[in-house]
Design a protein around this motif. Structure first.
Motif, PDB file in Angstrom:
ATOM      1  N   UNK A 118      32.144   8.368  27.639  1.00 17.19           N
ATOM      2  CA  UNK A 118      32.754   7.387  26.744  1.00 17.19           C
ATOM      3  C   UNK A 118      31.693   6.368  26.376  1.00 17.19           C
ATOM      4  N   UNK A 119      31.898   5.797  25.227  1.00 22.58           N
ATOM      5  CA  UNK A 119      30.941   4.842  24.683  1.00 22.58           C
ATOM      6  C   UNK A 119      31.494   3.433  24.848  1.00 22.58           C
ATOM      7  N   UNK A 120      30.673   2.548  25.362  1.00 18.91           N
ATOM      8  CA  UNK A 120      31.036   1.144  25.501  1.00 18.91           C
ATOM      9  C   UNK A 120      30.068   0.321  24.668  1.00 18.91           C
ATOM     10  N   UNK A 121      30.529  -0.783  24.157  1.00 17.39           N
ATOM     11  CA  UNK A 121      29.657  -1.652  23.369  1.00 17.39           C
ATOM     12  C   UNK A 121      29.039  -2.699  24.280  1.00 17.39           C
ATOM     13  N   UNK A 122      27.741  -2.899  24.114  1.00 14.59           N
ATOM     14  CA  UNK A 122      27.033  -3.933  24.867  1.00 14.59           C
ATOM     15  C   UNK A 122      26.090  -4.656  23.917  1.00 14.59           C
ATOM     16  N   UNK A 123      25.772  -5.862  24.236  1.00 14.90           N
ATOM     17  CA  UNK A 123      24.805  -6.620  23.446  1.00 14.90           C
ATOM     18  C   UNK A 123      23.407  -6.221  23.920  1.00 14.90           C
ATOM     19  N   UNK A 124      22.559  -5.700  23.028  1.00 20.56           N
ATOM     20  CA  UNK A 124      21.250  -5.214  23.464  1.00 20.56           C
ATOM     21  C   UNK A 124      20.354  -6.304  24.028  1.00 20.56           C
ATOM     22  N   UNK A 125      20.591  -7.530  23.631  1.00 16.21           N
ATOM     23  CA  UNK A 125      19.736  -8.616  24.119  1.00 16.21           C
ATOM     24  C   UNK A 125      20.446  -9.472  25.152  1.00 16.21           C
ATOM     25  N   UNK A 126      21.588  -9.021  25.644  1.00 16.32           N
ATOM     26  CA  UNK A 126      22.334  -9.790  26.631  1.00 16.32           C
ATOM     27  C   UNK A 126      21.958  -9.419  28.054  1.00 16.32           C
ATOM     28  N   UNK A 127      22.539 -10.105  28.986  1.00 16.49           N
ATOM     29  CA  UNK A 127      22.370  -9.796  30.402  1.00 16.49           C
ATOM     30  C   UNK A 127      20.943  -9.947  30.901  1.00 16.49           C
ATOM     31  N   UNK A 128      20.684  -9.307  32.026  1.00 12.81           N
ATOM     32  CA  UNK A 128      19.371  -9.414  32.670  1.00 12.81           C
ATOM     33  C   UNK A 128      18.250  -8.868  31.808  1.00 12.81           C
ATOM     34  N   UNK A 129      18.496  -7.765  31.108  1.00 15.09           N
ATOM     35  CA  UNK A 129      17.472  -7.177  30.258  1.00 15.09           C
ATOM     36  C   UNK A 129      17.084  -8.146  29.133  1.00 15.09           C
ATOM     37  N   UNK A 130      18.062  -8.750  28.517  1.00 12.44           N
ATOM     38  CA  UNK A 130      17.791  -9.731  27.460  1.00 12.44           C
ATOM     39  C   UNK A 130      17.029 -10.928  27.980  1.00 12.44           C
ATOM     40  N   UNK A 131      17.405 -11.416  29.165  1.00 13.10           N
ATOM     41  CA  UNK A 131      16.694 -12.567  29.757  1.00 13.10           C
ATOM     42  C   UNK A 131      15.244 -12.197  30.064  1.00 13.10           C
ATOM     43  N   UNK A 132      15.037 -11.011  30.616  1.00 13.12           N
ATOM     44  CA  UNK A 132      13.670 -10.574  30.936  1.00 13.12           C
ATOM     45  C   UNK A 132      12.839 -10.432  29.658  1.00 13.12           C
ATOM     46  N   UNK A 133      13.439  -9.879  28.613  1.00  6.34           N
ATOM     47  CA  UNK A 133      12.723  -9.715  27.344  1.00  6.34           C
ATOM     48  C   UNK A 133      12.347 -11.079  26.760  1.00  6.34           C
ATOM     49  N   UNK A 134      13.289 -12.009  26.749  1.00  8.84           N
ATOM     50  CA  UNK A 134      12.997 -13.351  26.216  1.00  8.84           C
ATOM     51  C   UNK A 134      11.901 -14.022  27.017  1.00  8.84           C
ATOM     52  N   UNK A 135      11.945 -13.899  28.334  1.00  5.48           N
ATOM     53  CA  UNK A 135      10.926 -14.523  29.189  1.00  5.48           C
ATOM     54  C   UNK A 135       9.542 -13.936  28.927  1.00  5.48           C
ATOM     55  N   UNK A 136       9.482 -12.652  28.555  1.00  9.45           N
ATOM     56  CA  UNK A 136       8.207 -11.996  28.284  1.00  9.45           C
ATOM     57  C   UNK A 136       7.787 -12.125  26.821  1.00  9.45           C
ATOM     58  N   UNK A 137       8.640 -12.749  26.002  1.00  9.38           N
ATOM     59  CA  UNK A 137       8.339 -12.850  24.581  1.00  9.38           C
ATOM     60  C   UNK A 137       8.491 -11.520  23.857  1.00  9.38           C
TER      61      UNK A 137
END
Length: 160
Positions: A118-137
């Motif tokens: 089943x497919x669920x919708x998630x925010x690609x820039x949300x959660x821990x992954x989004x925080x890590x990406x923002x911190x790394x620029x």
């Protein structure tokens, strides 16, 4: 509440809606939903589970259709390019999109017992992954999120 492939639903209506959406989109965009592309999409919609290209080829062969590997791969390429299907990386397989033509970042819940997806919708820039990406620029352009576990039906019958 969003309906999932794990929920009881009118499967015939589910298939008909998916095909109708694809036909409307292709007509509006001037794309050709060839009989092979349409049948591959229909097979994916019928299953609600990830299917490999060779699984699809077997179905086409059993129906007496031409079933050379390029037919399935070209159809799957078309379907994924235009948002009618997704590739499940972990399984090297494909599943019909539950939200065709909506811009979204899907996550997939894969039952390890029955292979339904089943497919669920998630925010690609949300959660821990989004925080890590923002911190790394880092700018996230695409994510692949897949979780393996047990669907509600299999969890009920599985020993604890």
């Amino acid at each position: 509440m969003t309906r999932t492939a794990f929920d009881t639903h009118d499967h015939g209506d589910c298939i008909a809606r998916g095909l109708a959406e694809a036909e409307r989109y292709c007509a509006a965009q001037g794309l050709r939903l060839t009989p092979a592309r349409r049948r591959v999409l229909e097979i994916l919609l019928e299953e609600h589970r990830a299917m490999g290209a060779y699984d699809i080829l077997e179905r086409l062969r059993a129906e007496g259709r031409g079933a050379q590997p390029p037919i399935a791969y070209r159809a799957l390429d078309f379907l994924t390019t235009h948002g009618f299907a997704h590739r499940i990386e972990r399984l090297n397989a494909f599943v019909a999109c539950a939200h065709a033509q909506d811009l979204h970042a899907p996550a997939f819940l894969i039952c390890r017992a029955c292979d339904r997806v089943t497919e669920a919708e998630v925010a690609p820039t949300g959660g821990e992954l989004g925080r890590a990406a923002r911190a790394a620029g880092f700018t996230i352009e695409r994510t692949v999120r897949e979780a393996v576990g047990l669907c509600p039906a299999c969890a009920e019958t599985s020993p604890a």
